[in-house]
Write a protein that holds these residues in place. Sequence first.
Motif, mmCIF file in Angstrom:
data_model
loop_
_atom_site.group_PDB
_atom_site.id
_atom_site.type_symbol
_atom_site.label_atom_id
_atom_site.label_comp_id
_atom_site.label_asym_id
_atom_site.label_seq_id
_atom_site.Cartn_x
_atom_site.Cartn_y
_atom_site.Cartn_z
ATOM 1 N N VAL A 54 -30.995 -22.194 -98.302
ATOM 2 C CA VAL A 54 -31.509 -22.856 -97.096
ATOM 3 C C VAL A 54 -30.354 -22.886 -96.103
ATOM 4 O O VAL A 54 -29.414 -23.664 -96.266
ATOM 5 N N SER A 55 -30.428 -22.033 -95.090
ATOM 6 C CA SER A 55 -29.286 -21.812 -94.211
ATOM 7 C C SER A 55 -29.461 -22.478 -92.851
ATOM 8 O O SER A 55 -30.573 -22.527 -92.297
ATOM 9 N N PHE A 56 -28.345 -22.959 -92.328
ATOM 10 C CA PHE A 56 -28.303 -23.574 -91.003
ATOM 11 C C PHE A 56 -27.099 -23.012 -90.253
ATOM 12 O O PHE A 56 -26.191 -22.437 -90.849
ATOM 13 N N ASP A 57 -27.085 -23.195 -88.947
ATOM 14 C CA ASP A 57 -25.972 -22.700 -88.142
ATOM 15 C C ASP A 57 -24.668 -23.355 -88.580
ATOM 16 O O ASP A 57 -24.629 -24.525 -88.967
ATOM 17 N N TYR A 58 -23.584 -22.598 -88.471
ATOM 18 C CA TYR A 58 -22.273 -23.076 -88.905
ATOM 19 C C TYR A 58 -21.810 -24.321 -88.136
ATOM 20 O O TYR A 58 -21.022 -25.112 -88.665
ATOM 21 N N ASP A 59 -22.233 -24.474 -86.898
ATOM 22 C CA ASP A 59 -21.761 -25.596 -86.085
ATOM 23 C C ASP A 59 -22.741 -26.758 -86.058
ATOM 24 O O ASP A 59 -22.657 -27.658 -85.229
ATOM 25 N N SER A 60 -23.687 -26.760 -87.014
ATOM 26 C CA SER A 60 -24.675 -27.831 -87.096
ATOM 27 C C SER A 60 -24.643 -28.430 -88.494
ATOM 28 O O SER A 60 -23.884 -27.990 -89.359
ATOM 29 N N ILE A 61 -25.479 -29.444 -88.719
ATOM 30 C CA ILE A 61 -25.600 -30.022 -90.053
ATOM 31 C C ILE A 61 -26.985 -29.707 -90.612
ATOM 32 O O ILE A 61 -27.924 -29.446 -89.862
ATOM 33 N N PRO A 62 -27.138 -29.701 -91.939
ATOM 34 C CA PRO A 62 -28.431 -29.378 -92.540
ATOM 35 C C PRO A 62 -29.520 -30.384 -92.167
ATOM 36 O O PRO A 62 -29.259 -31.584 -92.029
ATOM 37 N N ASP A 63 -30.723 -29.882 -92.015
ATOM 38 C CA ASP A 63 -31.891 -30.704 -91.692
ATOM 39 C C ASP A 63 -32.586 -31.095 -93.000
ATOM 40 O O ASP A 63 -33.138 -30.238 -93.696
ATOM 41 N N PRO A 64 -32.597 -32.387 -93.351
ATOM 42 C CA PRO A 64 -33.197 -32.809 -94.628
ATOM 43 C C PRO A 64 -34.671 -32.440 -94.768
ATOM 44 O O PRO A 64 -35.125 -32.140 -95.879
ATOM 45 N N GLU A 65 -35.415 -32.446 -93.666
ATOM 46 C CA GLU A 65 -36.842 -32.134 -93.759
ATOM 47 C C GLU A 65 -37.073 -30.680 -94.159
ATOM 48 O O GLU A 65 -37.979 -30.372 -94.930
ATOM 49 N N VAL A 66 -36.237 -29.795 -93.634
ATOM 50 C CA VAL A 66 -36.332 -28.377 -94.011
ATOM 51 C C VAL A 66 -35.980 -28.210 -95.487
ATOM 52 O O VAL A 66 -36.651 -27.482 -96.234
ATOM 53 N N ILE A 67 -34.933 -28.908 -95.926
ATOM 54 C CA ILE A 67 -34.504 -28.829 -97.328
ATOM 55 C C ILE A 67 -35.586 -29.386 -98.248
ATOM 56 O O ILE A 67 -35.898 -28.795 -99.293
ATOM 57 N N ARG A 68 -36.152 -30.507 -97.865
ATOM 58 C CA ARG A 68 -37.191 -31.147 -98.696
ATOM 59 C C ARG A 68 -38.405 -30.229 -98.855
ATOM 60 O O ARG A 68 -38.948 -30.082 -99.964
ATOM 61 N N LYS A 69 -38.808 -29.586 -97.777
ATOM 62 C CA LYS A 69 -39.950 -28.664 -97.838
ATOM 63 C C LYS A 69 -39.666 -27.523 -98.810
ATOM 64 O O LYS A 69 -40.521 -27.167 -99.636
ATOM 65 N N GLU A 70 -38.466 -26.955 -98.732
ATOM 66 C CA GLU A 70 -38.097 -25.865 -99.632
ATOM 67 C C GLU A 70 -38.011 -26.349 -101.080
ATOM 68 O O GLU A 70 -38.432 -25.650 -102.008
ATOM 69 N N ALA A 71 -37.469 -27.549 -101.268
ATOM 70 C CA ALA A 71 -37.309 -28.076 -102.623
ATOM 71 C C ALA A 71 -38.656 -28.353 -103.275
ATOM 72 O O ALA A 71 -38.853 -28.081 -104.473
ATOM 73 N N LEU A 72 -39.609 -28.879 -102.520
ATOM 74 C CA LEU A 72 -40.939 -29.174 -103.069
ATOM 75 C C LEU A 72 -41.683 -27.892 -103.419
ATOM 76 O O LEU A 72 -42.482 -27.854 -104.365
ATOM 77 N N THR A 73 -41.415 -26.826 -102.671
ATOM 78 C CA THR A 73 -42.064 -25.545 -102.939
ATOM 79 C C THR A 73 -41.386 -24.797 -104.087
ATOM 80 O O THR A 73 -42.035 -24.276 -104.989
ATOM 81 N N PHE A 74 -40.050 -24.774 -104.055
ATOM 82 C CA PHE A 74 -39.255 -23.968 -104.987
ATOM 83 C C PHE A 74 -39.050 -24.637 -106.339
ATOM 84 O O PHE A 74 -38.921 -23.977 -107.371
#
Length: 360
Positions: free
Chosen positions: A108-128
């Motif tokens: 789950v990749s994000f731009d180098y100058d930003s921080i990870p978005d928990p909602e994007v991570i949660r969606k991937e985790a629930l699917t994967f």
Amino acid sequence: MKTYPIGLVPGPVSVPKDIREVYTVDFGSADLEDDFFELYRKAADLMKNILSTKGDAVIMSGEGMLALWGALKSVVSPGKRVLAVSNGIFGEGIAQMARSLGCEVREVSFDYDSIPDPEVIRKEALTFRPFIITAVHCETPSGVLNPVKPIGEIAEEVGALFYVDFVSSACGTEVLVDDWHIDLGLLGSQKALSLPPDLAIVTVSEKAWDAIAARNYEGYDALLPWRDGPGKKELPYTHNWHAVAALFKAADKLLREGLENVYKRHEDVKNYCLKRLKNMGLKVFAGEERYSSPTVTAVCVPENRNWEILNSSLRERGVVLGGSYGPLKGRLFRIGHMGSQADKELVGKALDVLQEILNN
């Protein structure tokens, strides 16, 4: 080897004299002496205090990467699902490590100058539905400090182990292992602890120990022998007694200073550094100042400057900063204000020289 009076590389950091002196003491055999195992226990307890965990703190002999590889190999096997959260070179590196071990990796990749978005991570985790989620607290090459607790809550929700690299953040900013649901927390001695690069420390939860026992991995970097080994006085190899003694001294110094004071010192130096850089017209890489790590600041090389030439000019004046690497090589330089280098006067001297060079 040339030395520099103003050293601010982001690790290995400068080692204070009182810590260096520990290495000159003749202790005896680490394998045979009861004193060593008592020292090991005390050092581990201090690290548990600093990292806020009731789990175990394993102290291994080796550089910080030993912690990263050992923890990963001790719990995963080919086919295990790994969700790797990445917004920098180290996050990508952990994903690659897992792939090399035959794991099924979703990054789950994000731009180098930003921080990870928990909602994007949660969606991937629930699917994967991963077996383990990996993350990096401080992306040292880019100077970004990532919020970890929201990712830990996602790991808890989906029943995954949570593996966190806090090599260059712990002991310079708050790390709450248990509160953040970290099962495997990874630390090296050469960053904010201000020690040489000779120890790898791993915090291990009971959930992680169960996974380690089930995996039953054997190797120099295996964690399983450390579950009962120190208590039984049976280590898998000859330990570095001097390094453990130095760790005990360094951890004790941090606690005597007071962790709130330690973290405030790092935060104050960071803010001073950011203010000076802004006044020089230099841009910090982290997208927002609140993302910028208290232990390392990554600065964009000015468009009209070449980092190699700038670096040579700094070194001629006794200042050594860090470059970056991978896709950030030549684009950023880094000021390591962690541990013994979280010193406003020291950072000020380096910035004075930098400003003089840029003005000329």
